[in-house]
Structure formats: structure tokens, C-alpha cells
Design an enzyme around this catalytic site. Structure first.
Site, short mmCIF file in Angstrom:
data_model
loop_
_atom_site.label_atom_id
_atom_site.label_comp_id
_atom_site.label_asym_id
_atom_site.label_seq_id
_atom_site.Cartn_x
_atom_site.Cartn_y
_atom_site.Cartn_z
N ASP A 206 -5.01 -9.47 -2.96
CA ASP A 206 -4.36 -9.94 -1.72
C ASP A 206 -4.94 -11.23 -1.13
OD1 ASP A 206 -3.11 -7.53 -2.19
OD2 ASP A 206 -3.63 -6.59 -0.28
N ASP B 8 0.28 -8.10 -1.33
CA ASP B 8 0.81 -7.21 -0.30
C ASP B 8 2.22 -7.71 0.03
OD1 ASP B 8 -0.24 -4.93 1.17
OD2 ASP B 8 -0.23 -6.14 3.00
N HIS C 231 5.53 -6.48 2.06
CA HIS C 231 6.21 -5.50 2.92
C HIS C 231 7.61 -5.97 3.32
CE1 HIS C 231 2.45 -3.39 3.37
NE2 HIS C 231 1.86 -4.38 4.02
N HIS D 49 8.38 -2.67 8.32
CA HIS D 49 7.60 -1.68 7.56
C HIS D 49 6.91 -0.69 8.50
CE1 HIS D 49 4.32 -0.24 4.86
NE2 HIS D 49 5.31 -0.26 4.00
N HIS E 147 2.76 -8.44 8.87
CA HIS E 147 2.08 -9.33 7.92
C HIS E 147 2.73 -9.21 6.55
CE1 HIS E 147 0.22 -5.42 7.22
NE2 HIS E 147 -0.01 -5.84 5.99
N LYS F 183 2.73 -4.58 -3.89
CA LYS F 183 2.54 -3.24 -3.33
C LYS F 183 2.89 -3.25 -1.86
CE LYS F 183 -2.30 -4.23 -2.46
NZ LYS F 183 -2.19 -4.27 -1.00
N CYS G 245 -7.97 -2.87 1.18
CA CYS G 245 -7.34 -2.86 -0.14
C CYS G 245 -8.33 -2.93 -1.29
CB CYS G 245 -6.29 -3.96 -0.21
SG CYS G 245 -4.86 -3.56 0.85
C1 VGL Z 1 -4.55 -4.97 3.76
C2 VGL Z 1 -4.24 -4.06 5.84
C3 VGL Z 1 -2.87 -4.03 5.65
C4 VGL Z 1 -5.51 -5.48 2.74
C5 VGL Z 1 -3.19 -4.92 3.53
O1 VGL Z 1 -5.10 -6.27 1.87
O2 VGL Z 1 -6.70 -5.10 2.81
N1 VGL Z 1 -5.07 -4.52 4.91
N2 VGL Z 1 -2.36 -4.47 4.49
ZN ZN Z 2 -0.27 -4.64 4.34
#
Ligand code: VGL
Ligand code: ZN
Length: 198
Positions: free
Chosen positions: A9, A47, A49, A53, A82, A107, A152
Site C-alpha cells: 500500500d 488498497d 475501496h 465503503h 481513502h 484488496k 496492513c
Molecule cells: C490501511 C487502514 C485502512 C493500511 C488500509 O494500508 O494499513 N490502513 N486501510
Molecule cells: Zn483501506
């Protein structure tokens, strides 16, 4: 033994100026780019979404960002909006070298379930397909880097170790959000799952 670098990410929204900025999130990018040449395989996660979401605080009118609610699959932190599919915030940071990536795995696209781990959604049952990809390429050793260390990266590393991969997390090539002790909890959970913290 085949070794993969898994880059979690490294997206605009997790870097300074982004919607869910991780402090110094961009400081790790040069080091990650430098590691790519040494790996047999490079995998990037993204990431990704849909708008609205269920992990977004904005989808729960009575909830503030960073509060925790109970979902069917367990507790869920509610995040600022986000990494919305196709947005600039969801794009990889422009300094990340994407040219070496063998696979990009997305994801968090299921509207009803968040997905911290690169292996399973937050119900810990629904697979992303990454395990099958790694096994079919005979990859046994993983180095995991990226954002955020306490979400993550943490859940990806613990799942990978439980699945039997030999896992190292390079802490110097990660940065954390650190919400209510989440960084200490993540380090403890990774150690007890048998993850090497490099
Ligand atoms: C993440 C919070 C929400 C991450 C992703 O990449 O750690 N954290 N979505
Ligand atoms: Zn996320």
C-alpha cells in the site's frame, strides 16, 4: 528457495498530504525501490475501496473517524475516506518504481468487508488469491515492507507466517499509524506468529 518482496500500500493517500497520511510514509520509498532488484519476485498491494465503503466513518453518520465499531466479522476501525477506486489517492506514490512489479494485488473492494491483509479479508476467511499465486511460483520466503506497519503490514505478515511462509518484516522500510497502542500490539502479534522483525 524463491524470495518475494511484498510492498504493501505505498499509495498517495497513505503518504504526507493524503487522506489517511502515515507520518513519513514517503520516507521508505527509495529504500524499497533499492530492494526490488534483489528479489526473485516483486508484488505490490493496492488498497482499493469503492465509494461508500463500510470501513469509512462517512458511511456511518453517527461515527467519527478513528472510532471502532462492531461489524459481523469483528471490531473495525472507521477510517477517513481513502484509496477510492480510480482516484489519485489510490494511485501508487509517483516515486515508487512499478516497473519491477510481477503482480499487483488489490484488496478492500468488497463494500461490506475491509481487508488489511494481502491474504484474507478482515473476516479472515475470504482469500485474495495471493497465497495461490505464491505457491504456484514456489515462493517460500517473503520480505514485507510498506504502509502501514501496524495495520496492513501487520495483518499480512501474521497471515503469511500462519500459512507457513518464512516471513521477515523490514521495520526500517515501514511506517506506522500508531492508534491507541496499535504499533506495540502489532509488533507483539508479529513476533508471536514467528515473523522476523529485521
Ligand atoms: C490501511 C487502514 C485502512 C493500511 C488500509 O494500508 O494499513 N490502513 N486501510
Ligand atoms: Zn483501506
Amino acid at each position: 528457495m524463491t524470495h518475494a518482496l511484498i510492498v504493501i500500500d505505498v499509495q498517495n493517500d497513505f503518504c504526507p498530504g493524503g487522506a489517511l497520511a502515515v507520518p513519513e510514509g514517503d520516507a521508505i520509498i527509495a529504500g524499497i525501490n533499492g530492494m526490488m532488484k534483489q528479489a526473485d519476485a516483486v508484488i505490490l498491494t493496492q488498497d482499493w475501496h469503492p465509494a461508500g465503503h463500510s470501513s469509512f466513518a462517512s458511511s456511518h453518520p453517527d461515527q467519527a473517524p478513528y472510532s471502532v465499531i462492531k461489524m459481523a466479522y469483528g471490531p473495525q476501525v472507521l477510517w477517513p475516506d481513502h484509496c477510492i477506486q480510480g482516484s489519485n489517492g489510490a494511485a501508487f506514490h509517483p516515486d515508487l518504481d512499478q516497473s519491477c512489479a510481477d503482480l499487483i494485488i488489490r484488496k478492500g473492494y468488497n463494500p461490506a468487508i475491509d481487508s488489511y491483509s494481502a491474504f484474507f479479508e478482515n473476516d479472515h476467511i475470504t482469500p485474495t488469491g495471493l497465497e495461490g499465486y505464491l505457491r504456484s511460483r514456489d515462493i517460500t520466503r517473503l520480505t514485507i515492507v510498506g504502509l502501514a506497519l501496524d495495520f496492513c503490514v501487520h495483518f499480512s505478515a501474521v497471515d503469511a507466517a500462519r500459512l507457513g511462509f518464512d516471513v521477515t518484516v523490514r521495520q526500517d522500510l515501514c511506517r506506522a499509524i500508531d492508534l491507541d497502542g496499535s504499533l506495540d500490539d502489532a509488533l507483539t502479534a508479529m513476533r508471536s506468529a514467528g515473523v522476523s522483525l529485521g
